[in-house]
Design a protein around this motif. Structure first.
Motif, PDB file in Angstrom:
ATOM      1  N   GLY A 101       0.820  -1.215   0.000  1.00  0.00           N
ATOM      2  CA  GLY A 101       0.000   0.000   0.000  1.00  0.00           C
ATOM      3  C   GLY A 101       0.847   1.254   0.000  1.00  0.00           C
ATOM      4  N   ASN A 102       1.893   1.285   0.829  1.00  0.00           N
ATOM      5  CA  ASN A 102       2.804   2.433   0.849  1.00  0.00           C
ATOM      6  C   ASN A 102       3.482   2.630  -0.499  1.00  0.00           C
ATOM      7  OD1 ASN A 102       2.384   3.302   3.465  1.00  0.00           O
ATOM      8  ND2 ASN A 102       4.060   2.116   4.315  1.00  0.00           N
ATOM      9  N   VAL A 103       3.989   1.555  -1.076  1.00  0.00           N
ATOM     10  CA  VAL A 103       4.674   1.644  -2.366  1.00  0.00           C
ATOM     11  C   VAL A 103       3.711   2.114  -3.459  1.00  0.00           C
ATOM     12  CG1 VAL A 103       5.824   0.293  -4.168  1.00  0.00           C
ATOM     13  CG2 VAL A 103       6.457  -0.019  -1.775  1.00  0.00           C
ATOM     14  N   TYR A 104       2.490   1.616  -3.438  1.00  0.00           N
ATOM     15  CA  TYR A 104       1.500   2.021  -4.436  1.00  0.00           C
ATOM     16  C   TYR A 104       1.205   3.522  -4.355  1.00  0.00           C
ATOM     17  CZ  TYR A 104      -2.923   2.483  -6.906  1.00  0.00           C
ATOM     18  OH  TYR A 104      -3.906   2.903  -7.748  1.00  0.00           O
ATOM     19  N   VAL A 105       0.959   4.005  -3.147  1.00  0.00           N
ATOM     20  CA  VAL A 105       0.643   5.436  -2.982  1.00  0.00           C
ATOM     21  C   VAL A 105       1.832   6.294  -3.387  1.00  0.00           C
ATOM     22  CG1 VAL A 105       0.152   7.220  -1.262  1.00  0.00           C
ATOM     23  CG2 VAL A 105      -1.128   5.081  -1.237  1.00  0.00           C
ATOM     24  N   LEU A 106       3.031   5.931  -2.945  1.00  0.00           N
ATOM     25  CA  LEU A 106       4.202   6.720  -3.308  1.00  0.00           C
ATOM     26  C   LEU A 106       4.481   6.677  -4.806  1.00  0.00           C
ATOM     27  CD1 LEU A 106       6.550   5.850  -0.337  1.00  0.00           C
ATOM     28  CD2 LEU A 106       5.355   8.002  -0.750  1.00  0.00           C
ATOM     29  N   ASN A 107       4.238   5.543  -5.429  1.00  0.00           N
ATOM     30  CA  ASN A 107       4.428   5.450  -6.873  1.00  0.00           C
ATOM     31  C   ASN A 107       3.430   6.338  -7.620  1.00  0.00           C
ATOM     32  OD1 ASN A 107       5.754   4.435  -9.191  1.00  0.00           O
ATOM     33  ND2 ASN A 107       4.043   3.029  -9.511  1.00  0.00           N
ATOM     34  N   ARG A 108       2.205   6.388  -7.136  1.00  0.00           N
ATOM     35  CA  ARG A 108       1.199   7.276  -7.753  1.00  0.00           C
ATOM     36  C   ARG A 108       1.626   8.740  -7.631  1.00  0.00           C
ATOM     37  NH1 ARG A 108      -3.550   5.516 -10.372  1.00  0.00           N
ATOM     38  NH2 ARG A 108      -4.255   7.558  -9.750  1.00  0.00           N
ATOM     39  N   ILE A 109       2.141   9.114  -6.462  1.00  0.00           N
ATOM     40  CA  ILE A 109       2.614  10.487  -6.276  1.00  0.00           C
ATOM     41  C   ILE A 109       3.797  10.767  -7.200  1.00  0.00           C
ATOM     42  CG2 ILE A 109       3.704  12.067  -4.624  1.00  0.00           C
ATOM     43  CD1 ILE A 109       2.091  10.618  -2.424  1.00  0.00           C
ATOM     44  N   ARG A 110       4.693   9.818  -7.296  1.00  0.00           N
ATOM     45  CA  ARG A 110       5.878   9.980  -8.153  1.00  0.00           C
ATOM     46  C   ARG A 110       5.480  10.111  -9.618  1.00  0.00           C
ATOM     47  NH1 ARG A 110       9.488   6.350 -10.808  1.00  0.00           N
ATOM     48  NH2 ARG A 110      11.536   7.298 -11.003  1.00  0.00           N
ATOM     49  N   ARG A 111       4.563   9.280 -10.065  1.00  0.00           N
ATOM     50  CA  ARG A 111       4.135   9.343 -11.467  1.00  0.00           C
ATOM     51  C   ARG A 111       3.463  10.666 -11.785  1.00  0.00           C
ATOM     52  NH1 ARG A 111       0.629   4.420 -12.625  1.00  0.00           N
ATOM     53  NH2 ARG A 111       0.482   5.376 -14.670  1.00  0.00           N
ATOM     54  N   ARG A 112       2.676  11.176 -10.843  1.00  0.00           N
ATOM     55  CA  ARG A 112       2.032  12.470 -11.054  1.00  0.00           C
ATOM     56  C   ARG A 112       3.081  13.581 -11.153  1.00  0.00           C
ATOM     57  NH1 ARG A 112      -2.032  14.765  -6.719  1.00  0.00           N
ATOM     58  NH2 ARG A 112      -1.089  12.964  -5.786  1.00  0.00           N
ATOM     59  N   GLY A 113       4.108  13.499 -10.293  1.00  0.00           N
ATOM     60  CA  GLY A 113       5.176  14.487 -10.330  1.00  0.00           C
ATOM     61  C   GLY A 113       5.961  14.426 -11.623  1.00  0.00           C
ATOM     62  N   LEU A 114       6.225  13.225 -12.126  1.00  0.00           N
ATOM     63  CA  LEU A 114       6.929  13.092 -13.402  1.00  0.00           C
ATOM     64  C   LEU A 114       6.112  13.656 -14.552  1.00  0.00           C
ATOM     65  CD1 LEU A 114       8.485   9.509 -13.114  1.00  0.00           C
ATOM     66  CD2 LEU A 114       9.695  11.700 -13.112  1.00  0.00           C
ATOM     67  N   MET A 115       4.807  13.416 -14.518  1.00  0.00           N
ATOM     68  CA  MET A 115       3.947  13.951 -15.577  1.00  0.00           C
ATOM     69  C   MET A 115       3.933  15.478 -15.533  1.00  0.00           C
ATOM     70  SD  MET A 115       0.813  11.198 -15.599  1.00  0.00           S
ATOM     71  CE  MET A 115      -0.262  12.343 -16.405  1.00  0.00           C
ATOM     72  N   GLU A 116       3.922  16.071 -14.343  1.00  0.00           N
ATOM     73  CA  GLU A 116       3.928  17.529 -14.237  1.00  0.00           C
ATOM     74  C   GLU A 116       5.245  18.110 -14.731  1.00  0.00           C
ATOM     75  OE1 GLU A 116       3.082  18.366 -10.160  1.00  0.00           O
ATOM     76  OE2 GLU A 116       0.964  17.818 -10.345  1.00  0.00           O
TER      77      GLU A 116
END
Length: 135
Positions: A101-116
């Protein structure tokens, strides 16, 4: 000493040791990941990492405490092993789910940051416009 109490003590020792080991491993290795997610802000990465570790401890140790009690009396040594295997197996599954769960949430945040970071305007700038006198 009652066999049930022996099983409780072993369960608590192993569960707490596993929780501490997983939390330290996640904290140590997750710090680099958090720094990347938070665009190199080391101070914020350390703060978020610490908060995640505290939450991890609270949830997992709370679960370990709630899952401690047992309705069955343990009659022999085999019963100790059976009770411990069930309890520790569930604790390990909860630790794994929490980690994923932690890895999933952090990966979602990371992917959003990369897209921005990778966003480019749809059309390149065509030129420069002089400011008007009224503005």
């Amino acid at each position: 000493m009652d066999r049930t109490v022996i099983a409780y003590v072993i369960y608590l020792l192993v569960s707490i040791a596993l929780t501490v080991w997983v939390a330290r491993t996640l904290s140590r290795n997750g710090r680099v990941f958090l720094a990347d997610v938070l665009h190199g802000n080391e101070k914020l990465a350390d703060a978020v990492n610490h908060l995640l570790v505290v939450g991890f401890y609270l949830v997992n140790l709370g679960f370990v405490a709630l899952y401690l009690s047992s309705d069955d009396d343990i009659a022999d040594t085999r019963g100790i092993f059976e009770a411990l295997s069930t309890k520790l197996g569930v604790v390990l599954l909860v630790l794994g789910v929490m980690h994923l769960g932690n890895v999933y949430v952090l990966n979602r945040i990371r992917r959003r940051g990369l897209m921005e970071r990778e966003q480019v305007p749809p059309v390149a700038p065509q030129g420069w416009v002089a400011p008007t006198a009224g503005a």
